[in-house]
Design a protein around this motif. Structure first.
Motif, PDB file in Angstrom:
ATOM      1  N   VAL A 122     146.561  56.069 137.024  1.00  0.00           N
ATOM      2  CA  VAL A 122     147.177  55.045 136.596  1.00  0.00           C
ATOM      3  C   VAL A 122     148.876  55.765 137.380  1.00  0.00           C
ATOM      4  CG1 VAL A 122     148.932  53.688 135.536  1.00  0.00           C
ATOM      5  CG2 VAL A 122     146.898  53.691 134.640  1.00  0.00           C
ATOM      6  N   PHE A 123     148.885  56.757 137.428  1.00  0.00           N
ATOM      7  CA  PHE A 123     150.940  57.597 137.475  1.00  0.00           C
ATOM      8  C   PHE A 123     150.451  57.871 138.790  1.00  0.00           C
ATOM      9  CE2 PHE A 123     152.164  61.785 138.727  1.00  0.00           C
ATOM     10  CZ  PHE A 123     153.608  61.181 138.281  1.00  0.00           C
ATOM     11  N   LEU A 124     149.240  58.366 139.197  1.00  0.00           N
ATOM     12  CA  LEU A 124     149.636  58.211 140.909  1.00  0.00           C
ATOM     13  C   LEU A 124     149.901  56.927 141.897  1.00  0.00           C
ATOM     14  CD1 LEU A 124     149.202  59.950 143.353  1.00  0.00           C
ATOM     15  CD2 LEU A 124     146.800  60.265 143.987  1.00  0.00           C
ATOM     16  N   GLN A 125     148.990  55.615 141.506  1.00  0.00           N
ATOM     17  CA  GLN A 125     149.361  54.730 141.963  1.00  0.00           C
ATOM     18  C   GLN A 125     150.926  53.762 141.792  1.00  0.00           C
ATOM     19  OE1 GLN A 125     146.211  52.654 139.911  1.00  0.00           O
ATOM     20  NE2 GLN A 125     145.436  52.652 141.405  1.00  0.00           N
ATOM     21  N   ASP A 126     151.221  54.470 140.441  1.00  0.00           N
ATOM     22  CA  ASP A 126     152.665  54.380 140.472  1.00  0.00           C
ATOM     23  C   ASP A 126     153.914  54.990 141.390  1.00  0.00           C
ATOM     24  OD1 ASP A 126     152.068  52.348 137.909  1.00  0.00           O
ATOM     25  OD2 ASP A 126     152.804  53.894 136.506  1.00  0.00           O
ATOM     26  N   ALA A 127     153.400  56.164 141.582  1.00  0.00           N
ATOM     27  CA  ALA A 127     154.488  57.282 142.271  1.00  0.00           C
ATOM     28  C   ALA A 127     154.129  56.837 143.702  1.00  0.00           C
ATOM     29  CB  ALA A 127     153.655  58.691 141.852  1.00  0.00           C
ATOM     30  N   LEU A 128     152.923  56.035 144.034  1.00  0.00           N
ATOM     31  CA  LEU A 128     152.976  56.053 145.855  1.00  0.00           C
ATOM     32  C   LEU A 128     153.484  54.462 145.606  1.00  0.00           C
ATOM     33  CD1 LEU A 128     148.850  56.826 146.309  1.00  0.00           C
ATOM     34  CD2 LEU A 128     150.980  57.008 147.652  1.00  0.00           C
ATOM     35  N   ARG A 129     153.882  53.707 144.617  1.00  0.00           N
ATOM     36  CA  ARG A 129     154.435  52.550 144.695  1.00  0.00           C
ATOM     37  C   ARG A 129     156.044  52.540 144.506  1.00  0.00           C
ATOM     38  NH1 ARG A 129     151.223  49.786 142.238  1.00  0.00           N
ATOM     39  NH2 ARG A 129     151.303  50.721 139.830  1.00  0.00           N
ATOM     40  N   GLU A 130     156.342  52.892 143.953  1.00  0.00           N
ATOM     41  CA  GLU A 130     157.665  53.599 143.746  1.00  0.00           C
ATOM     42  C   GLU A 130     158.270  54.510 145.294  1.00  0.00           C
ATOM     43  OE1 GLU A 130     158.785  56.611 140.350  1.00  0.00           O
ATOM     44  OE2 GLU A 130     158.260  54.723 138.979  1.00  0.00           O
ATOM     45  N   SER A 131     157.516  55.328 145.646  1.00  0.00           N
ATOM     46  CA  SER A 131     157.453  55.991 147.084  1.00  0.00           C
ATOM     47  C   SER A 131     157.596  54.645 148.264  1.00  0.00           C
ATOM     48  CB  SER A 131     156.057  56.447 147.505  1.00  0.00           C
ATOM     49  OG  SER A 131     156.334  57.874 146.181  1.00  0.00           O
ATOM     50  N   HIS A 132     156.476  53.740 148.015  1.00  0.00           N
ATOM     51  CA  HIS A 132     157.037  53.084 148.902  1.00  0.00           C
ATOM     52  C   HIS A 132     158.084  51.751 149.017  1.00  0.00           C
ATOM     53  CE1 HIS A 132     154.774  48.488 150.157  1.00  0.00           C
ATOM     54  NE2 HIS A 132     155.357  48.746 151.104  1.00  0.00           N
ATOM     55  N   GLN A 133     158.792  52.040 147.953  1.00  0.00           N
ATOM     56  CA  GLN A 133     159.866  50.491 147.713  1.00  0.00           C
ATOM     57  C   GLN A 133     160.736  51.585 148.246  1.00  0.00           C
ATOM     58  OE1 GLN A 133     160.213  47.244 146.955  1.00  0.00           O
ATOM     59  NE2 GLN A 133     157.870  46.842 147.106  1.00  0.00           N
ATOM     60  N   SER A 134     160.730  52.722 147.732  1.00  0.00           N
ATOM     61  CA  SER A 134     162.204  53.490 148.551  1.00  0.00           C
ATOM     62  C   SER A 134     162.144  53.449 149.991  1.00  0.00           C
ATOM     63  CB  SER A 134     162.127  54.941 148.340  1.00  0.00           C
ATOM     64  OG  SER A 134     161.879  55.298 146.777  1.00  0.00           O
ATOM     65  N   LEU A 135     160.819  53.576 150.654  1.00  0.00           N
ATOM     66  CA  LEU A 135     161.184  53.588 151.910  1.00  0.00           C
ATOM     67  C   LEU A 135     160.581  52.322 152.529  1.00  0.00           C
ATOM     68  CD1 LEU A 135     160.276  55.198 154.707  1.00  0.00           C
ATOM     69  CD2 LEU A 135     157.891  55.059 154.095  1.00  0.00           C
ATOM     70  N   LYS A 136     160.508  51.388 152.104  1.00  0.00           N
ATOM     71  CA  LYS A 136     160.364  49.678 152.517  1.00  0.00           C
ATOM     72  C   LYS A 136     161.782  49.277 152.388  1.00  0.00           C
ATOM     73  CE  LYS A 136     158.734  44.827 151.376  1.00  0.00           C
ATOM     74  NZ  LYS A 136     158.337  44.409 149.855  1.00  0.00           N
ATOM     75  N   SER A 137     162.918  49.839 151.896  1.00  0.00           N
ATOM     76  CA  SER A 137     164.043  49.607 151.912  1.00  0.00           C
ATOM     77  C   SER A 137     164.854  49.291 153.519  1.00  0.00           C
ATOM     78  CB  SER A 137     165.276  49.557 150.993  1.00  0.00           C
ATOM     79  OG  SER A 137     164.984  50.985 151.192  1.00  0.00           O
TER      80      SER A 137
END
Length: 192
Positions: A122-137
């Protein structure tokens, strides 16, 4: 020509994909000087090739190759935009946030391999999701919808629970350990 012949022989090389992506993208936005400045360095190419080796053991070969190719293309495109000063201060802040969040992902991956029973999906999935959101912008403002979609596909695959479990739950295999040693080395050198 070199990239084509190495691909025909069945060998897959991150450096070849990077060079082709750079040539294609630079033909639209830059020149020969930019092309020379963006060649994928040897360490990064080896790291991506090892990542591909790990992925091929867990997902369909073409899907693994497509994922790594999309990572390379996105990195090349963003690198070109950055070198040509096409990113706003807000974009630069978003990229800094991405680097910070992705650094957390990499440190967690290393920890999961070095410290027994530390794996936390869960920690890793959340960290990946946050990374994606930062890059996606940043990607949404500067690249095509196709690039945005490819990036989403990369993060969706990387966040799959069954993939993460196969990497870190239980006994970690030698290819994953080799990848994490390479990541540790690059982090220690300050390159990631």
């Amino acid at each position: 020509m070199v990239a084509k012949s190495s691909m025909e022989g069945g060998a897959w090389c991150a450096r070849d994909i990077s060079l082709r992506a750079q040539k294609k993208f630079l033909s639209r936005v830059g020149g020969a000087a930019s092309a020379r400045a963006l060649v994928l360095d040897e360490h990064t190419a080896k790291l991506l090739d090892q990542f591909l080796t790990v992925l091929r053991e867990r997902v369909e070969r073409r899907e693994a190759e497509r994922l790594v190719k999309h990572v390379i293309k996105a990195a090349v495109k963003l690198g070109v935009l950055r070198r040509h000063n096409q990113l706003s201060p807000a974009d630069e802040r978003a990229l800094a946030a991405f680097r910070s969040k992705f650094h957390t992902v990499l440190m967690a991956v290393i920890s999961f391999c070095e410290v027994e029973f530390s794996y936390d999906r869960v920690f890793l999935q959340d960290a990946l999701r946050e990374s994606h959101q930062s890059l996606k912008s940043v990607v949404e403002r500067h690249l095509s919808e196709k690039s945005v979609s490819r990036l989403a596909g990369v993060f969706n695959l990387a966040s799959r629970g069954e993939l993460l479990d196969s990497l870190f739950a239980g006994q970690v295999d030698e290819d994953v350990l080799k990848l994490t040693r390479m990541l540790r080395k690059e982090l220690d050198r300050g390159l990631l």
